[in-house]
Design an enzyme around this catalytic site. Structure first.
Site, short mmCIF file in Angstrom:
data_model
loop_
_atom_site.label_atom_id
_atom_site.label_comp_id
_atom_site.label_asym_id
_atom_site.label_seq_id
_atom_site.Cartn_x
_atom_site.Cartn_y
_atom_site.Cartn_z
N ASN A 79 97.74 97.30 -84.04
CA ASN A 79 98.42 97.90 -83.20
C ASN A 79 99.88 97.92 -83.71
OD1 ASN A 79 100.19 98.58 -81.05
ND2 ASN A 79 99.62 96.78 -79.68
N ARG A 99 95.07 101.19 -82.13
CA ARG A 99 95.90 101.63 -80.85
C ARG A 99 96.54 102.83 -81.22
NH1 ARG A 99 99.65 97.97 -76.94
NH2 ARG A 99 99.42 99.49 -75.15
N HIS A 136 98.92 102.10 -71.03
CA HIS A 136 98.16 100.84 -70.77
C HIS A 136 96.73 100.97 -70.58
CE1 HIS A 136 102.44 99.14 -69.81
NE2 HIS A 136 101.98 98.69 -70.90
N GLY A 185 103.93 93.37 -68.22
CA GLY A 185 104.67 92.46 -69.49
C GLY A 185 105.80 93.25 -69.93
N GLY A 225 106.21 95.77 -71.24
CA GLY A 225 106.01 97.16 -70.70
C GLY A 225 105.36 96.94 -69.46
N ARG A 228 113.02 99.21 -70.29
CA ARG A 228 113.09 100.69 -69.77
C ARG A 228 113.24 100.88 -68.27
NH1 ARG A 228 107.25 101.63 -72.22
NH2 ARG A 228 107.19 99.74 -73.31
N GLY A 244 101.83 89.38 -69.81
CA GLY A 244 102.70 88.36 -70.10
C GLY A 244 103.21 87.55 -68.71
N ILE A 245 103.73 88.70 -68.13
CA ILE A 245 104.20 88.22 -66.52
C ILE A 245 103.19 88.16 -65.57
CG2 ILE A 245 105.97 88.86 -64.59
CD1 ILE A 245 107.66 90.51 -66.85
N ASN A 303 101.35 84.79 -66.09
CA ASN A 303 102.09 83.40 -66.40
C ASN A 303 103.05 83.19 -65.24
OD1 ASN A 303 100.89 82.58 -68.93
ND2 ASN A 303 101.87 84.46 -69.53
N GLU A 311 93.86 93.73 -75.08
CA GLU A 311 93.41 95.14 -75.70
C GLU A 311 92.77 95.13 -76.99
OE1 GLU A 311 97.57 94.83 -74.65
OE2 GLU A 311 97.50 96.97 -73.83
P1 AMP Z 1 103.94 90.85 -72.90
O1 AMP Z 1 104.61 92.07 -73.12
O2 AMP Z 1 102.72 91.09 -71.98
O3 AMP Z 1 103.89 89.85 -73.78
O4 AMP Z 1 104.80 90.02 -71.72
C1 AMP Z 1 105.98 89.66 -72.11
C2 AMP Z 1 106.67 88.98 -70.66
O5 AMP Z 1 106.11 88.00 -70.11
C3 AMP Z 1 108.15 88.59 -71.10
O6 AMP Z 1 109.07 89.07 -70.08
C4 AMP Z 1 107.88 87.26 -70.86
O7 AMP Z 1 109.25 86.61 -70.39
C5 AMP Z 1 107.12 87.23 -69.78
N1 AMP Z 1 106.27 85.71 -69.79
C6 AMP Z 1 105.43 85.40 -70.73
N2 AMP Z 1 105.20 83.98 -70.22
C7 AMP Z 1 105.95 83.70 -68.97
C8 AMP Z 1 106.05 82.62 -68.19
N3 AMP Z 1 105.24 81.58 -68.34
N4 AMP Z 1 106.63 82.69 -66.92
C9 AMP Z 1 107.61 83.95 -66.69
N5 AMP Z 1 107.59 85.14 -67.63
C10 AMP Z 1 106.66 84.80 -68.98
#
Ligand code: AMP
Length: 397
Positions: free
Chosen positions: A8, A89, A177, A206, A208, A237, A324-325, A328, A375
């Site tokens: 990627n 990707r 996505h 995330g 994005g 963005r 990520g958001i 988590n 992915e």
């Molecule tokens: P990604 O692009 O999918 O890797 O997601 C990145 C985003 O996930 C960033 O804004 C991180 O701050 C958020 N993130 C990852 N772990 C946590 C967590 N434990 N609590 C809040 N946000 C998180």
């Protein structure tokens, strides 16, 4: 032993994962970041060790040299390396690519014509393909598109209200996505097949971020449109914006196209609103009024899109959080799901805080899931299928 490598490639990074071509077990995964500035290679290697290596000796500056560093790491980590196929990707597949394809010179040239549709991603995806062709001249190269999963949107969700010639030229709501959504729906088919066959909204939250309405396993709507700028606000963005704002900035404020591009792609979203960071963890920790407002807007747009998607789907059976958001940030999930009782959606606070796979309450009619997206594995599955079609026997896990 035969392997599949997934790549990627972005403007300053390459994420990679290596899979056993027969079992799709994944012995190595990592990334090179900081290309062009401070390159580093971090990875989890075959024996489960984490490595983090500074590559600032001047030898790694582009995708080709980064790929050499990745290959050296893989060869140091595994005794028997034979990469038979590389899955890439590729953000944009335009009108014609509704499924992964094996790359040849003609297809690569065709994909280059799509660079104006995704100027911040596509050129780097394609330079990753060229680097892999040079590094592995005997391997099959497979392009997997982020738009492909959405190519069968109904027309009303595919068009803008412009004269039809623009639609015919390809100005459409592509959605992105797609590899994440495809992986998530395949996983949901395994863990909750009845729900997966029904009305599903997946929130990929995330750096994005987008949401996808899925019916019977097929995408019927996406918050992203012609580019990966539309819909939800993201790390940097802006998400949905009245096109009149762009006209005003150009005509009244005298901003150039490239200044507006920078504003909308890199200076907006959570970062722009908070004036602090694009990173949700930092915003949650900061707790300042501006950080809270950025989070409030993020949540508000997700809730608004969820309501709209439930309307398109004429109800909702499952809501999935990923990214990520989504995976988590329990507070964000809690805020998104508040006051959706009218839709039959209720979270279980304890399950949600614990980050379980199913986080809805027993009496919630809508089941809410957290699914860790993958992915890379989706790309590996597609690449394995192409390899199999080319005559190699394979047992896909
Ligand atoms: P990604 O692009 O999918 O890797 O997601 C990145 C985003 O996930 C960033 O804004 C991180 O701050 C958020 N993130 C990852 N772990 C946590 C967590 N434990 N609590 C809040 N946000 C998180």
């Amino acid at each position: 032993m035969a392997q599949i490598l997934t790549l990627n490639a972005g403007s300053s990074s390459i994420k990679f994962a290596l899979f056993d071509a027969n079992t799709l077990d994944e012995p190595v995964r990592g990334q090179v970041e900081g290309l062009g500035t401070h390159p580093r290679l971090s990875a989890r290697t075959a024996n489960g060790e984490e490595t983090d290596k500074n590559l600032e000796d001047g030898t790694v500056g582009d995708h080709a040299s980064a790929l050499k560093a990745i290959l050296a790491l893989i060869e140091a980590s595994l005794s028997d390396v034979h990469i038979e196929a590389v899955g890439h990707r590729v953000v944009h597949g335009g009108l014609d690519y509704a499924a992964p394809v094996v790359i040849d010179a003609e297809r690569l040239a065709d994909l280059e014509t799509l660079i104006p549709l995704a100027p911040l991603h596509q050129p780097y995806n394609l330079s990753g393909i060229r680097a892999a062709e040079a590094a592995f001249p005997d391997s099959m190269q497979v392009a997997c598109f982020d738009t492909a999963f959405h190519r069968h949107h109904p027309w009303v969700n595919d068009t803008y209200a412009l004269p039809p010639k623009f639609y015919d030229e390809g100005i459409r709501r592509y959605g992105f996505h797609g590899l994440s959504y495809e992986y998530v729906i395949q996983t949901l088919q395994q863990i909750a097949p009845t729900h997966a066959a029904g009305r599903v909204v997946v929130s990929h939250l995330g750096n994005g971020a987008s949401m996808c309405a899925i019916q019977g396993g097929q995408s019927v709507g996406s918050t992203m449109g012609f580019t990966a700028l539309d819909g939800l606000p993201m790390g940097t963005r802006c998400g949905q914006l009245d096109p009149g704002v762009v006209l005003y900035l150009m005509m009244e404020k005298g901003l150039s196209a490239s200044e507006i591009e920078t504003l909308l792609y890199t200076d907006s979203g959570l970062k722009g609103l908070s004036g602090l960071s694009n990173d949700m963890r930092e915003l949650e920790a900061a707790g300042t009024p501006q950080a809270r407002r950025a989070i409030d807007y993020f949540v508000f747009r997700i809730r608004r899109e969820l309501g709209a998607m439930a309307a398109i789907l004429a109800g909702l059976d499952a809501l999935v959080f990923c990214g990520g958001i989504g995976e988590n940030a329990w507070r964000i999930r809690e805020c998104v799901c508040q006051n959706f009782g009218w839709l039959g959606l209720e979270l279980d606070e304890t399950l949600n805080r614990a980050g379980e796979t199913i986080v809805s309450s027993r009496r919630s009619r809508v089941r809410v899931f957290i699914i860790r997206t993958n992915e890379e594995l989706m790309i590996a599955r597609h690449t394995a299928a192409k390899r199999e079609a080319a005559g190699h026997s394979i047992v896909v896990a």
